[in-house]
Enzyme design. Structure first.
Site, PDB file in Angstrom:
ATOM      1  N   GLN A   1     -95.980 -81.108  32.962  1.00 30.19           N
ATOM      2  CA  GLN A   1     -96.477 -82.145  33.801  1.00 30.19           C
ATOM      3  C   GLN A   1     -97.152 -83.492  33.217  1.00 30.19           C
ATOM      4  O   GLN A   1     -97.890 -83.651  32.554  1.00 30.19           O
ATOM      5  CB  GLN A   1     -97.807 -81.690  35.036  1.00 30.19           C
ATOM      6  CG  GLN A   1     -97.352 -80.462  35.694  1.00 30.19           C
ATOM      7  CD  GLN A   1     -98.469 -79.839  36.279  1.00 30.19           C
ATOM      8  OE1 GLN A   1     -99.288 -79.335  35.648  1.00 30.19           O
ATOM      9  NE2 GLN A   1     -98.860 -79.754  37.737  1.00 30.19           N
TER      10      GLN A   1
ATOM     11  N   HIS B   1    -103.410 -84.693  27.924  1.00 29.24           N
ATOM     12  CA  HIS B   1    -102.983 -84.334  26.593  1.00 29.24           C
ATOM     13  C   HIS B   1    -101.826 -83.573  26.768  1.00 29.24           C
ATOM     14  O   HIS B   1    -101.763 -82.556  27.690  1.00 29.24           O
ATOM     15  CB  HIS B   1    -104.122 -83.318  26.105  1.00 29.24           C
ATOM     16  CG  HIS B   1    -103.876 -82.850  24.420  1.00 29.24           C
ATOM     17  ND1 HIS B   1    -104.663 -82.431  23.660  1.00 29.24           N
ATOM     18  CD2 HIS B   1    -102.687 -82.962  23.821  1.00 29.24           C
ATOM     19  CE1 HIS B   1    -104.193 -82.092  22.555  1.00 29.24           C
ATOM     20  NE2 HIS B   1    -103.043 -82.385  22.606  1.00 29.24           N
TER      21      HIS B   1
ATOM     22  N   HIS C   1     -99.184 -80.758  27.454  1.00 29.31           N
ATOM     23  CA  HIS C   1     -98.946 -79.367  27.236  1.00 29.31           C
ATOM     24  C   HIS C   1     -97.974 -79.025  28.282  1.00 29.31           C
ATOM     25  O   HIS C   1     -97.481 -79.460  29.143  1.00 29.31           O
ATOM     26  CB  HIS C   1    -100.466 -78.896  27.844  1.00 29.31           C
ATOM     27  CG  HIS C   1    -100.682 -79.258  29.337  1.00 29.31           C
ATOM     28  ND1 HIS C   1    -101.446 -80.488  29.426  1.00 29.31           N
ATOM     29  CD2 HIS C   1    -100.704 -78.699  30.414  1.00 29.31           C
ATOM     30  CE1 HIS C   1    -101.727 -80.586  30.678  1.00 29.31           C
ATOM     31  NE2 HIS C   1    -101.406 -79.443  31.476  1.00 29.31           N
TER      32      HIS C   1
ATOM     33  N   HIS D   1     -96.548 -75.627  30.292  1.00 27.01           N
ATOM     34  CA  HIS D   1     -96.850 -74.227  31.016  1.00 27.01           C
ATOM     35  C   HIS D   1     -95.727 -73.285  30.694  1.00 27.01           C
ATOM     36  O   HIS D   1     -94.568 -73.653  30.867  1.00 27.01           O
ATOM     37  CB  HIS D   1     -97.216 -74.495  32.520  1.00 27.01           C
ATOM     38  CG  HIS D   1     -98.157 -75.462  32.700  1.00 27.01           C
ATOM     39  ND1 HIS D   1     -99.483 -75.011  32.997  1.00 27.01           N
ATOM     40  CD2 HIS D   1     -98.320 -76.973  32.881  1.00 27.01           C
ATOM     41  CE1 HIS D   1    -100.059 -76.028  33.595  1.00 27.01           C
ATOM     42  NE2 HIS D   1     -99.448 -77.211  33.270  1.00 27.01           N
TER      43      HIS D   1
END
Length: 441
Positions: free
Chosen positions: A373, A384, A386, A388
């Protein structure tokens, strides 16, 4: 710590055997001689402690770092007020170990161990019908390039023997601030005659650093001989000191002003085109990974992490959408994916690949949804980058793409029930145990 004035170093050439006491006395005499000539540092080669007659004997003769032999060298450094580079120590980890580390140890003039580098490139050759020489049969590979060690003669990058053949290794150390590269060695006669001096001079020229290479020489036992030719090469690629045949010692002056002069007049570090061929990681960057990591404004505790690469970490989720839903993030806090360097992107997805294998094995699944996202309008709630990773099962959502809607909303409700630190730590512990079984590349 290093002086701008020229400093004397001593590079040694040995013919070690399985007689450890004799080997020590020879080294002690060279160290005493170097101290008499006011050398600030002495460099000993790989296998300075012993050269065994076979694998079993080499391991039986090995010691831990706190063993009697290392204590004698520490005392000698203190007595002579001299720094030591002990270029290849058979480092035992436990009494029943079947393999040892090949360790390069730096001892300061106060008798303190300043650094221990464990050889990362193991010399393995297995030619059908020909030579078989596999260092991995008796050595454990190291997993870290150490940042350069500050000494009175300059910042020293630590390598051992076969590391010499990997230019990326020397560039990483130089990028981290090395003035001097060390390759204590026990080169074979065949490879030494063909490549020894060429490789040492190449490493010096391409990094514009001094290269110091202590060496083993001559016949150690009926099965093993070494090439010798211990030498010091300056940043312009000139051999400024070299040992002749047989055991011996050579002195050389290290002048850091000359390092700076060569780098200023031939500014290759300013002319690199990293955007075309990639950037070499700095040894310091690869070493300075914290135990805990910040994820935006959230501190990820060590017990929540289950896998780590050079620039990324994988950790368990406080509010998973499905069992096994984990996250991977760069160590450096970067808000948008486009802000990552090419090196960080490659490292991030290497970490994602391993993490995916881990969770799929732990949760017995064969598919995963992998999603980023990227930015608040895409559903990112923590600024930050990331990734998933959500392991998937048949029928886990009525419509397959419902998972994206759930991912968008799973942590935004006022009624969200967050997992406890204990729950997260328990899952991370289970996942950590899977790392060795899936991380085979």
């Amino acid at each position: 710590m290093a002086s701008e004035n020229p400093m004397t170093v001593a590079v040694c050439q040995l013919n070690c055997t399985d007689d450890r006491e004799k080997n020590f006395e020879v080294c002690k005499n060279f160290i005493s001689k170097a101290a008499f000539h006011q050398a600030k540092m002495v460099f000993l080669p790989e296998c300075f402690d012993h050269v065994g007659n076979n694998k079993r004997q080499s391991i039986e003769l090995s010691e831990p770092l706190d063993g009697p032999l290392m204590k004698k060298y520490q005392q000698l450094a203190l007595e002579k007020s001299i720094w030591l580079s002990l270029g290849g120590f058979h480092e035992k980890q436990g009494q029943k170990d079947e393999k040892v580390y090949n360790s390069h140890i730096i001892i300061d003039d106060g008798g303190n161990i300043r650094a221990v580098y464990r050889k990362i490139h193991l010399f393995d050759i297995d030619i059908p019908g020909g030579i078989r020489l596999k260092e991995s049969d008796f050595s454990i590979p190291g997993h870290q390039i150490l940042p350069p060690v500050k000494t009175p003669v300059g910042n020293i990058g630590l390598g051992i023997c076969y590391d010499l053949r990997f230019p990326e290794f020397s560039l990483s150390l130089t990028k981290a601030g090395a003035d001097i590269l060390t390759y204590p060695s026990a080169f074979t006669v065949t490879t030494g005659m063909a490549h020894w001096e060429v490789l040492l001079r190449s490493r010096a020229i391409e990094t514009q650093s001094y290269v110091i290479a202590a060496a083993q020489t001559g016949k150690h036992n009926p099965k093993r001989s070494s090439y010798g030719h211990a030498m010091v090469v300056d940043p312009w690629g000139v051999v400024i000191a070299c040992c002749s045949s047989g055991p011996g010692m050579a002195l050389a002056e290290i002048n850091l002003n000359y390092v700076n002069k060569v780098r200023a007049e031939m500014p290759i570090w300013l002319h690199r085109r990293d955007e075309l061929y990639g950037s070499i990681l700095s040894a310091k960057d690869s070493f300075d990974s914290p135990n805990s990591v910040m994820f935006g404004q959230i501190e990820l505790l060590p017990e929540q992490l289950f896998h780590r690469t050079r620039f990324s970490v994988a950790f368990v989720n406080k509010k998973p959408v499905v069992p096994g839903h984990v996250l991977v993030t760069p160590v450096r806090c970067v808000e948008r994916f486009a802000d990552l360097s090419p090196t960080e992107v490659a490292d991030l997805f290497s970490c994602v690949q391993v993490a995916q294998k881990i969770v799929e094995e732990e949760y017995s699944t064969r598919s995963s949804t992998i999603s980023i996202q990227d930015g608040p309008d895409a559903g990112q709630t923590i600024p930050h980058v990331h990734v998933h990773i959500l392991p998937r099962r048949p029928g886990d959502f009525e419509e397959n793409d419902d998972i994206y809607r759930e991912l968008e909303a799973h942590d935004k409700s006022k009624d969200v029930k967050w997992r406890s630190n204990e729950e997260m730590a328990e899952e991370a512990d289970r996942l950590r145990k899977k790392v060795k079984t899936v991380h085979k590349f």
